[in-house]
Design a protein around this motif. Structure first.
Motif, PDB file in Angstrom:
ATOM      1  N   LYS A 250       3.707 -12.710   4.444  1.00  0.00           N
ATOM      2  CA  LYS A 250       4.982 -12.216   3.957  1.00  0.00           C
ATOM      3  C   LYS A 250       4.891 -12.010   2.446  1.00  0.00           C
ATOM      4  O   LYS A 250       4.330 -12.835   1.732  1.00  0.00           O
ATOM      5  CB  LYS A 250       6.062 -13.246   4.281  1.00  0.00           C
ATOM      6  CG  LYS A 250       7.385 -12.666   4.598  1.00  0.00           C
ATOM      7  CD  LYS A 250       8.329 -13.753   5.083  1.00  0.00           C
ATOM      8  CE  LYS A 250       9.506 -13.086   5.723  1.00  0.00           C
ATOM      9  NZ  LYS A 250      10.464 -14.063   6.203  1.00  0.00           N
ATOM     10  N   PHE A 251       5.433 -10.912   1.952  1.00  0.00           N
ATOM     11  CA  PHE A 251       5.336 -10.586   0.534  1.00  0.00           C
ATOM     12  C   PHE A 251       6.058 -11.596  -0.353  1.00  0.00           C
ATOM     13  O   PHE A 251       5.761 -11.713  -1.538  1.00  0.00           O
ATOM     14  CB  PHE A 251       5.868  -9.183   0.258  1.00  0.00           C
ATOM     15  CG  PHE A 251       5.083  -8.098   0.944  1.00  0.00           C
ATOM     16  CD1 PHE A 251       3.696  -8.079   0.886  1.00  0.00           C
ATOM     17  CD2 PHE A 251       5.719  -7.104   1.658  1.00  0.00           C
ATOM     18  CE1 PHE A 251       2.962  -7.081   1.514  1.00  0.00           C
ATOM     19  CE2 PHE A 251       4.999  -6.097   2.290  1.00  0.00           C
ATOM     20  CZ  PHE A 251       3.616  -6.093   2.211  1.00  0.00           C
ATOM     21  N   SER A 252       6.992 -12.336   0.208  1.00  0.00           N
ATOM     22  CA  SER A 252       7.754 -13.317  -0.580  1.00  0.00           C
ATOM     23  C   SER A 252       7.072 -14.688  -0.630  1.00  0.00           C
ATOM     24  O   SER A 252       7.561 -15.588  -1.315  1.00  0.00           O
ATOM     25  CB  SER A 252       9.158 -13.465   0.001  1.00  0.00           C
ATOM     26  OG  SER A 252       9.085 -13.920   1.336  1.00  0.00           O
ATOM     27  N   LEU A 253       5.949 -14.861   0.054  1.00  0.00           N
ATOM     28  CA  LEU A 253       5.256 -16.142   0.076  1.00  0.00           C
ATOM     29  C   LEU A 253       4.740 -16.495  -1.322  1.00  0.00           C
ATOM     30  O   LEU A 253       4.211 -15.642  -2.031  1.00  0.00           O
ATOM     31  CB  LEU A 253       4.092 -16.076   1.071  1.00  0.00           C
ATOM     32  CG  LEU A 253       3.641 -17.369   1.725  1.00  0.00           C
ATOM     33  CD1 LEU A 253       4.786 -18.057   2.442  1.00  0.00           C
ATOM     34  CD2 LEU A 253       2.525 -17.091   2.710  1.00  0.00           C
ATOM     35  N   LYS A 254       4.907 -17.735  -1.710  1.00  0.00           N
ATOM     36  CA  LYS A 254       4.508 -18.207  -3.039  1.00  0.00           C
ATOM     37  C   LYS A 254       3.185 -18.960  -2.971  1.00  0.00           C
ATOM     38  O   LYS A 254       2.802 -19.482  -1.937  1.00  0.00           O
ATOM     39  CB  LYS A 254       5.580 -19.131  -3.626  1.00  0.00           C
ATOM     40  CG  LYS A 254       6.945 -18.480  -3.743  1.00  0.00           C
ATOM     41  CD  LYS A 254       6.948 -17.410  -4.807  1.00  0.00           C
ATOM     42  CE  LYS A 254       8.313 -16.794  -4.962  1.00  0.00           C
ATOM     43  NZ  LYS A 254       8.287 -15.396  -5.256  1.00  0.00           N
ATOM     44  N   GLU A 255       2.503 -19.035  -4.128  1.00  0.00           N
ATOM     45  CA  GLU A 255       1.202 -19.709  -4.202  1.00  0.00           C
ATOM     46  C   GLU A 255       1.275 -21.160  -3.724  1.00  0.00           C
ATOM     47  O   GLU A 255       0.387 -21.630  -3.015  1.00  0.00           O
ATOM     48  CB  GLU A 255       0.665 -19.665  -5.632  1.00  0.00           C
ATOM     49  CG  GLU A 255      -0.696 -20.320  -5.756  1.00  0.00           C
ATOM     50  CD  GLU A 255      -1.309 -20.223  -7.133  1.00  0.00           C
ATOM     51  OE1 GLU A 255      -2.246 -20.987  -7.390  1.00  0.00           O
ATOM     52  OE2 GLU A 255      -0.861 -19.385  -7.951  1.00  0.00           O
ATOM     53  N   GLU A 256       2.324 -21.873  -4.092  1.00  0.00           N
ATOM     54  CA  GLU A 256       2.456 -23.271  -3.689  1.00  0.00           C
ATOM     55  C   GLU A 256       2.461 -23.410  -2.174  1.00  0.00           C
ATOM     56  O   GLU A 256       1.861 -24.333  -1.616  1.00  0.00           O
ATOM     57  CB  GLU A 256       3.749 -23.895  -4.240  1.00  0.00           C
ATOM     58  CG  GLU A 256       3.949 -23.749  -5.735  1.00  0.00           C
ATOM     59  CD  GLU A 256       4.604 -22.420  -6.113  1.00  0.00           C
ATOM     60  OE1 GLU A 256       5.715 -22.101  -5.650  1.00  0.00           O
ATOM     61  OE2 GLU A 256       3.979 -21.680  -6.887  1.00  0.00           O
ATOM     62  N   SER A 257       3.141 -22.491  -1.488  1.00  0.00           N
ATOM     63  CA  SER A 257       3.202 -22.527  -0.027  1.00  0.00           C
ATOM     64  C   SER A 257       1.836 -22.266   0.596  1.00  0.00           C
ATOM     65  O   SER A 257       1.437 -22.941   1.543  1.00  0.00           O
ATOM     66  CB  SER A 257       4.198 -21.490   0.493  1.00  0.00           C
ATOM     67  OG  SER A 257       5.481 -21.774   0.018  1.00  0.00           O
ATOM     68  N   ILE A 258       1.121 -21.294   0.048  1.00  0.00           N
ATOM     69  CA  ILE A 258      -0.212 -20.967   0.563  1.00  0.00           C
ATOM     70  C   ILE A 258      -1.139 -22.161   0.367  1.00  0.00           C
ATOM     71  O   ILE A 258      -1.871 -22.556   1.283  1.00  0.00           O
ATOM     72  CB  ILE A 258      -0.780 -19.713  -0.131  1.00  0.00           C
ATOM     73  CG1 ILE A 258       0.108 -18.503   0.180  1.00  0.00           C
ATOM     74  CG2 ILE A 258      -2.222 -19.458   0.320  1.00  0.00           C
ATOM     75  CD1 ILE A 258      -0.215 -17.276  -0.659  1.00  0.00           C
TER      76      ILE A 258
ATOM     77  N   ARG B   4      -0.863  -3.301  -8.870  1.00  0.00           N
ATOM     78  CA  ARG B   4      -1.024  -3.046 -10.308  1.00  0.00           C
ATOM     79  C   ARG B   4       0.216  -2.448 -10.947  1.00  0.00           C
ATOM     80  O   ARG B   4       0.543  -2.739 -12.091  1.00  0.00           O
ATOM     81  CB  ARG B   4      -2.202  -2.096 -10.545  1.00  0.00           C
ATOM     82  CG  ARG B   4      -3.525  -2.723 -10.314  1.00  0.00           C
ATOM     83  CD  ARG B   4      -4.640  -1.743 -10.627  1.00  0.00           C
ATOM     84  NE  ARG B   4      -5.908  -2.320 -10.224  1.00  0.00           N
ATOM     85  CZ  ARG B   4      -6.915  -1.628  -9.755  1.00  0.00           C
ATOM     86  NH1 ARG B   4      -6.824  -0.327  -9.616  1.00  0.00           N
ATOM     87  NH2 ARG B   4      -8.037  -2.225  -9.420  1.00  0.00           N
ATOM     88  N   GLU B   5       0.887  -1.580 -10.220  1.00  0.00           N
ATOM     89  CA  GLU B   5       2.036  -0.877 -10.805  1.00  0.00           C
ATOM     90  C   GLU B   5       3.322  -1.681 -10.747  1.00  0.00           C
ATOM     91  O   GLU B   5       4.074  -1.710 -11.713  1.00  0.00           O
ATOM     92  CB  GLU B   5       2.220   0.475 -10.104  1.00  0.00           C
ATOM     93  CG  GLU B   5       1.085   1.434 -10.384  1.00  0.00           C
ATOM     94  CD  GLU B   5       1.267   2.767  -9.688  1.00  0.00           C
ATOM     95  OE1 GLU B   5       2.408   3.104  -9.308  1.00  0.00           O
ATOM     96  OE2 GLU B   5       0.259   3.469  -9.528  1.00  0.00           O
ATOM     97  N   THR B   6       3.592  -2.326  -9.619  1.00  0.00           N
ATOM     98  CA  THR B   6       4.863  -3.024  -9.465  1.00  0.00           C
ATOM     99  C   THR B   6       4.774  -4.518  -9.773  1.00  0.00           C
ATOM    100  O   THR B   6       5.788  -5.147 -10.050  1.00  0.00           O
ATOM    101  CB  THR B   6       5.398  -2.873  -8.027  1.00  0.00           C
ATOM    102  OG1 THR B   6       4.509  -3.546  -7.129  1.00  0.00           O
ATOM    103  CG2 THR B   6       5.546  -1.418  -7.645  1.00  0.00           C
ATOM    104  N   GLY B   7       3.572  -5.081  -9.682  1.00  0.00           N
ATOM    105  CA  GLY B   7       3.416  -6.508  -9.891  1.00  0.00           C
ATOM    106  C   GLY B   7       3.789  -7.344  -8.685  1.00  0.00           C
ATOM    107  O   GLY B   7       3.784  -8.570  -8.740  1.00  0.00           O
ATOM    108  N   ASN B   8       4.125  -6.682  -7.569  1.00  0.00           N
ATOM    109  CA  ASN B   8       4.517  -7.394  -6.354  1.00  0.00           C
ATOM    110  C   ASN B   8       3.296  -7.868  -5.581  1.00  0.00           C
ATOM    111  O   ASN B   8       2.265  -7.203  -5.544  1.00  0.00           O
ATOM    112  CB  ASN B   8       5.353  -6.493  -5.443  1.00  0.00           C
ATOM    113  CG  ASN B   8       6.677  -6.131  -6.060  1.00  0.00           C
ATOM    114  OD1 ASN B   8       7.237  -6.878  -6.857  1.00  0.00           O
ATOM    115  ND2 ASN B   8       7.195  -4.971  -5.690  1.00  0.00           N
TER     116      ASN B   8
END
Length: 89
Positions: A12-20, A39-43
């Motif tokens: 999921k794009f909303s997943l955070k590093e801490e969760s991973i 690169r363009e959006t930072g997402n």
């Protein structure tokens, strides 16, 4: 093929590093976690590379997590391929 580095995709794009880190540290000590961003959006692009301290941890993570559902998405977990080696030929 045995490696310490794995590819984790279809996150999921909303997943955070801490969760991973929390999900994958169950299998062993994580030396490096590289989340890939646009690169363009930072997402976050929904995939990452995890390097474990040893091959056994990586093998367990691939065996246990490939196809597992996390936040409604089935993860794709495989050993990472070194694209730099392929380009040398």
């Amino acid at each position: 093929m045995s490696s310490k580095k794995i590819y984790v995709g279809n996150m999921k794009f909303s997943l955070k590093e801490e969760s991973i880190r929390q999900i994958f540290s169950v299998y062993g000590a994580i030396q490096d976690l590289k989340m890939v961003y646009d690169r363009e959006t930072g997402n976050f692009r929904g995939f990452a590379f995890i390097t474990y301290a040893n091959n056994e941890a990586a093998e367990q993570a691939v065996a246990q997590m490939n196809g597992q559902e996390v936040d409604g998405r089935n993860l794709k977990v495989t050993f990472a391929e070194d694209k730099r080696k392929e380009k040398q030929f």
